[in-house]
Design an enzyme around this catalytic site. Sequence first.
Site, PDB file in Angstrom:
ATOM      1  N   ARG A  61       0.812  -1.215   0.000  1.00  6.76           N
ATOM      2  CA  ARG A  61       0.000   0.000   0.000  1.00  6.76           C
ATOM      3  C   ARG A  61       0.849   1.270   0.000  1.00  6.76           C
ATOM      4  O   ARG A  61       0.406   2.311  -0.471  1.00  6.76           O
ATOM      5  CB  ARG A  61      -0.983  -0.050   1.168  1.00  6.76           C
ATOM      6  CG  ARG A  61      -2.043  -1.123   0.956  1.00  6.76           C
ATOM      7  CD  ARG A  61      -2.880  -1.338   2.180  1.00  6.76           C
ATOM      8  NE  ARG A  61      -2.413  -2.461   2.977  1.00  6.76           N
ATOM      9  CZ  ARG A  61      -2.651  -2.592   4.275  1.00  6.76           C
ATOM     10  NH1 ARG A  61      -3.295  -1.669   4.913  1.00  6.76           N
ATOM     11  NH2 ARG A  61      -2.216  -3.657   4.920  1.00  6.76           N
ATOM     12  N   GLU A  98       1.806  -6.549  13.093  1.00  2.32           N
ATOM     13  CA  GLU A  98       0.711  -6.814  14.032  1.00  2.32           C
ATOM     14  C   GLU A  98       0.152  -8.217  13.844  1.00  2.32           C
ATOM     15  O   GLU A  98      -0.312  -8.828  14.794  1.00  2.32           O
ATOM     16  CB  GLU A  98      -0.393  -5.756  13.816  1.00  2.32           C
ATOM     17  CG  GLU A  98      -1.147  -5.401  15.062  1.00  2.32           C
ATOM     18  CD  GLU A  98      -2.345  -4.496  14.804  1.00  2.32           C
ATOM     19  OE1 GLU A  98      -2.451  -3.892  13.729  1.00  2.32           O
ATOM     20  OE2 GLU A  98      -3.199  -4.427  15.701  1.00  2.32           O
TER      21      GLU A  98
HETATM   22  O1  LIG Z   1       3.731  -0.900  11.521  1.00  6.48           O
HETATM   23  P1  LIG Z   1       3.570  -2.343  11.135  1.00  6.48           P
HETATM   24  O2  LIG Z   1       3.188  -3.227  12.289  1.00  6.48           O
HETATM   25  O3  LIG Z   1       4.728  -2.870  10.384  1.00  6.48           O
HETATM   26  O4  LIG Z   1       2.300  -2.435  10.194  1.00  6.48           O
HETATM   27  C1  LIG Z   1       2.067  -1.583   9.117  1.00  6.48           C
HETATM   28  C2  LIG Z   1       2.179  -2.325   7.814  1.00  6.48           C
HETATM   29  O5  LIG Z   1       1.172  -3.333   7.716  1.00  6.48           O
HETATM   30  C3  LIG Z   1       0.467  -3.160   6.492  1.00  6.48           C
HETATM   31  O6  LIG Z   1       1.059  -3.833   5.443  1.00  6.48           O
HETATM   32  P2  LIG Z   1       1.055  -5.396   5.237  1.00  6.48           P
HETATM   33  O7  LIG Z   1       2.363  -5.921   5.731  1.00  6.48           O
HETATM   34  O8  LIG Z   1      -0.198  -5.978   5.798  1.00  6.48           O
HETATM   35  O9  LIG Z   1       1.131  -5.563   3.669  1.00  6.48           O
HETATM   36  P3  LIG Z   1       0.298  -5.086   2.383  1.00  6.48           P
HETATM   37  O10 LIG Z   1       0.484  -3.595   2.255  1.00  6.48           O
HETATM   38  O11 LIG Z   1       1.000  -5.829   1.308  1.00  6.48           O
HETATM   39  O12 LIG Z   1      -1.133  -5.454   2.558  1.00  6.48           O
HETATM   40  C4  LIG Z   1       0.561  -1.663   6.237  1.00  6.48           C
HETATM   41  O13 LIG Z   1       0.330  -1.347   4.875  1.00  6.48           O
HETATM   42  C5  LIG Z   1       1.952  -1.353   6.666  1.00  6.48           C
HETATM   43  O14 LIG Z   1       2.911  -1.631   5.651  1.00  6.48           O
HETATM   44  N1  LIG Z   2      -4.763  -2.855  12.143  1.00  5.31           N
HETATM   45  C1  LIG Z   2      -4.236  -2.612  10.947  1.00  5.31           C
HETATM   46  N2  LIG Z   2      -4.995  -2.089   9.957  1.00  5.31           N
HETATM   47  C2  LIG Z   2      -4.456  -1.853   8.739  1.00  5.31           C
HETATM   48  N3  LIG Z   2      -3.201  -2.090   8.411  1.00  5.31           N
HETATM   49  C3  LIG Z   2      -2.415  -2.602   9.373  1.00  5.31           C
HETATM   50  N4  LIG Z   2      -1.124  -2.944   9.362  1.00  5.31           N
HETATM   51  C4  LIG Z   2      -0.811  -3.440  10.565  1.00  5.31           C
HETATM   52  N5  LIG Z   2      -1.868  -3.414  11.393  1.00  5.31           N
HETATM   53  C5  LIG Z   2      -2.889  -2.893  10.652  1.00  5.31           C
END
Ligand SMILES: O=P(O)(O)OC[C@H]1O[C@H](OP(=O)(O)OP(=O)(O)O)[C@H](O)[C@@H]1O
Ligand SMILES: Nc1ncnc2[nH]cnc12
Length: 175
Positions: A61, A98
């Site tokens: 994202r 998370e």
């Molecule tokens: O601060 P953190 O605990 O690291 O969490 C935040 C990250 O989690 C989500 O991505 P995700 O890894 O789910 O991947 P995506 O964007 O590919 O869905 C979000 O887009 C951040 O990159």
């Molecule tokens: N709760 C949450 N919602 C969306 N993106 C996340 N990435 C990590 N935790 C998340």
Amino acid sequence: MNVSELVLERSDTIPDFPKPGIVFRDLTPVFADADAFAAVIDDLAARFSGRFDAVAGVEARGFLLAAALAYAAHKPLVAVRKGGKLPGDVLSEDYALEYGSATLEIKPGQLAAGSRVLVLDDVLATGGSCSAAARLIERAGYSVAGMGLVLELEGLGARDKLAGYDVYAIVAEPA
Ligand SMILES: O=P(O)(O)OC[C@H]1O[C@H](OP(=O)(O)OP(=O)(O)O)[C@H](O)[C@@H]1O
Ligand SMILES: Nc1ncnc2[nH]cnc12
């Protein structure tokens, strides 16, 4: 509406996604609203104006934000990819988030040494992703200009993990 109000108005909340117990904050409706998305990019560009030489987007994202901001500011874009997607020489960092753990990677040698790189992502939760991205940028010989987020989920430890970095989130709310 100002940019924070637009983000709050347009974003969604999905309980128990992608795992039971996680309250998922979905920002895709913000991206789907042209005015809200433009306001987000303009706000991040203004906040870090004059302080960065390149932007780095965290897969997946963060790519959406980084591509728009790189274009708007006419700066180079570095993709911080999930593990195993980049060919050739890569730097690699494992991290926890998370709802699991993952690996981020960067291709070194794409920017001038010492470039100030702005890290962009949609959500800041534990800070694992931003912290791994920062380690990669520094290992590649650049500096971290700051970190720009749309939404910060407070109380998950990100601020401790990212102490010393200029971290800016358009909206902050309790996790
Ligand atoms: O601060 P953190 O605990 O690291 O969490 C935040 C990250 O989690 C989500 O991505 P995700 O890894 O789910 O991947 P995506 O964007 O590919 O869905 C979000 O887009 C951040 O990159
Ligand atoms: N709760 C949450 N919602 C969306 N993106 C996340 N990435 C990590 N935790 C998340």
